[in-house]
Design an enzyme around this catalytic site. Structure first.
Site, PDB file in Angstrom:
ATOM      1  N   GLY A 169       0.812  -1.211   0.000  1.00 44.08           N
ATOM      2  CA  GLY A 169       0.000   0.000   0.000  1.00 44.08           C
ATOM      3  C   GLY A 169       0.845   1.261   0.000  1.00 44.08           C
ATOM      4  N   ASP A 170       1.854   1.281   0.862  1.00 46.66           N
ATOM      5  CA  ASP A 170       2.755   2.435   0.924  1.00 46.66           C
ATOM      6  C   ASP A 170       3.538   2.596  -0.375  1.00 46.66           C
ATOM      7  OD1 ASP A 170       2.626   3.493   3.758  1.00 46.66           O
ATOM      8  OD2 ASP A 170       3.017   1.394   4.156  1.00 46.66           O
ATOM      9  N   LEU A 171       4.007   1.482  -0.915  1.00 44.30           N
ATOM     10  CA  LEU A 171       4.855   1.545  -2.101  1.00 44.30           C
ATOM     11  C   LEU A 171       4.081   2.024  -3.323  1.00 44.30           C
ATOM     12  CD1 LEU A 171       6.844  -1.769  -1.542  1.00 44.30           C
ATOM     13  CD2 LEU A 171       7.567   0.560  -0.996  1.00 44.30           C
TER      14      LEU A 171
END
Length: 400
Positions: A169-171
């Protein structure tokens, strides 16, 4: 004669911790941007102590912060906030992933910063975006993967949802941050007044954008896509199959022509010639039967034998690699994806190579993640004209 990197001349002030914003900053730094990372004076980015440590920093930190410059600023102090305001006229992009409203509380929101520098581009990453009823909720990538619909689809139907083994999700949000920033830089370049703008990236929206046709499928047919393990619903054959030696192979035979070649390779010309399986729709209705036929063949051969046969037939197939397998793979080596690096103490290591590959102006790795505050003197003296006495006093007061 060396060519200029794509983002040379662009200065980014990275005011973000953990994964999303720093991942975006890493990509921009690899392609020539001067990325100045702002960290807390004592502990720095929490990522410095995440996962496996090497010396005083995590190994992940060395990768995530490569090519960046580190300065320390206590953003909770008035003097620290003033330092940021003094830096704003010197930079092109502010990259941040604080909870919405935090920077506004410190007088460093977009409306305040664009008064100082109308050309500033501010790229903001948060759990739920800068607007909406959820904007004030705490947001993390793992939660975004859940509310964004990805966790619901990950795993097997008879077991609880599982996570992907990385901070996906962050990436993904970091990638959208880079895309949005580049678009804004392009718009500013064409604007006579060189006005900047705000980029608002939400973690949950970044994840949601990956769900293919799940939304219109639900609206038009009422179908809720469910967890299906290693299969891909509505696409056949595409699965993981066991080989004779207990290893597994992933085979994608879902193109009509590829399916023909795959069936002939496994000795099932009857399935290749069957009119019902001439297109994906027909195959998807009998995916289990086709998968059984494929695995009956793979179980008679070792993984190496399976791969050799399928490569010969030009059928997409591959093993399931661990990081150990990746390190020994000739394709990774040939493409520069296993980048030899020497750490500060002389220890040799491998870092992931740079993506994407540009033919004329490829990205570069110049140094590993910096020590905390390593570039304080360079930035404060060179960019802001501070004296060494000022630096000493600011450090004594806990501002830097």
């Amino acid at each position: 004669m060396s060519k200029t990197l794509p983002l040379e001349g662009i200065t980014v002030l990275e005011m973000g911790n953990f994964v999303a914003a720093p991942f975006a900053g890493k990509i921009m730094a690899e392609f020539g941007a001067e990325v100045i990372k702002v960290e807390e004076p004592v502990s720095g980015d929490p990522l410095r102590s995440w996962r496996i440590m090497y010396g005083h920093s995590s190994i992940w930190w060395y990768v995530q912060a490569r090519n960046k410059k580190s300065i320390t600023v206590n953003l909770r102090k008035t003097e620290g906030q003033q330092i940021i305001r003094e830096l704003i006229p010197k930079v092109d992009v502010v990259l941040e992933n604080f909870k919405p409203g935090t920077l506004e509380k410190w007088g460093l929101g977009y409306e305040e910063l664009k008064k100082i520098n109308p050309s500033i581009i501010m790229t903001r990453i948060s759990g739920y975006g800068q607007t909406g009823p959820y904007r004030d909720k705490a947001g993390f990538g793992s939660v975004a993967e859940a509310i964004g619909g990805l966790r619901y689809l990950t795993g097997y139907p008879d077991r609880p949802p599982v996570r992907v083994g990385i901070a996906i999700g962050d990436l993904v949000a970091g990638l959208y941050a880079v895309i949005g920033t580049l678009m804004a830089l392009r718009v500013r370049q064409e604007d006579k007044e060189r006005k900047g703008q705000l980029i608002d990236v939400a973690l949950y929206e970044s994840v949601f954008s990956l769900l293919e046709g799940a939304l219109p499928e639900y609206v038009l047919s009422g179908v809720v896509r469910e967890r299906t393990g290693s299969t891909l619903p509505g696409v056949a054959p595409s699965n993981t199959y066991e080989c004779k030696d207990g290893k597994h192979v992933v085979i994608g035979g879902n193109s009509d022509n590829i399916f023909q070649r795959l069936m002939k390779t496994i000795g099932r010309r009857d399935l290749a010639d069957h009119p019902q399986y001439a297109n994906n729709q027909g195959r998807a209705e009998h995916a289990e039967l086709i998968d059984q036929a494929i695995e009956a063949w793979t179980k008679q051969h070792t993984l190496e034998e399976v791969l050799n046969a399928l490569d010969e037939a030009s059928v997409p197939a591959g093993p399931i690699y661990s990081i150990r397998d990746i390190v020994n793979d000739i394709q990774y080596k040939e493409r520069g994806m296993l980048l030899p690096v020497k750490l500060e103490d002389g220890t040799e290591c491998l870092f992931p190579g740079i993506v994407p590959k540009l033919s004329d102006t490829p990205g570069q790795m110049k140094w590993v993640g910096p020590k905390l505050g390593e570039h304080n003197e360079e930035v404060y003296v060179r960019m802001l004209g501070y004296s060494h006495d000022q630096l000493t006093q600011l450090k004594k007061e806990g501002v830097i």
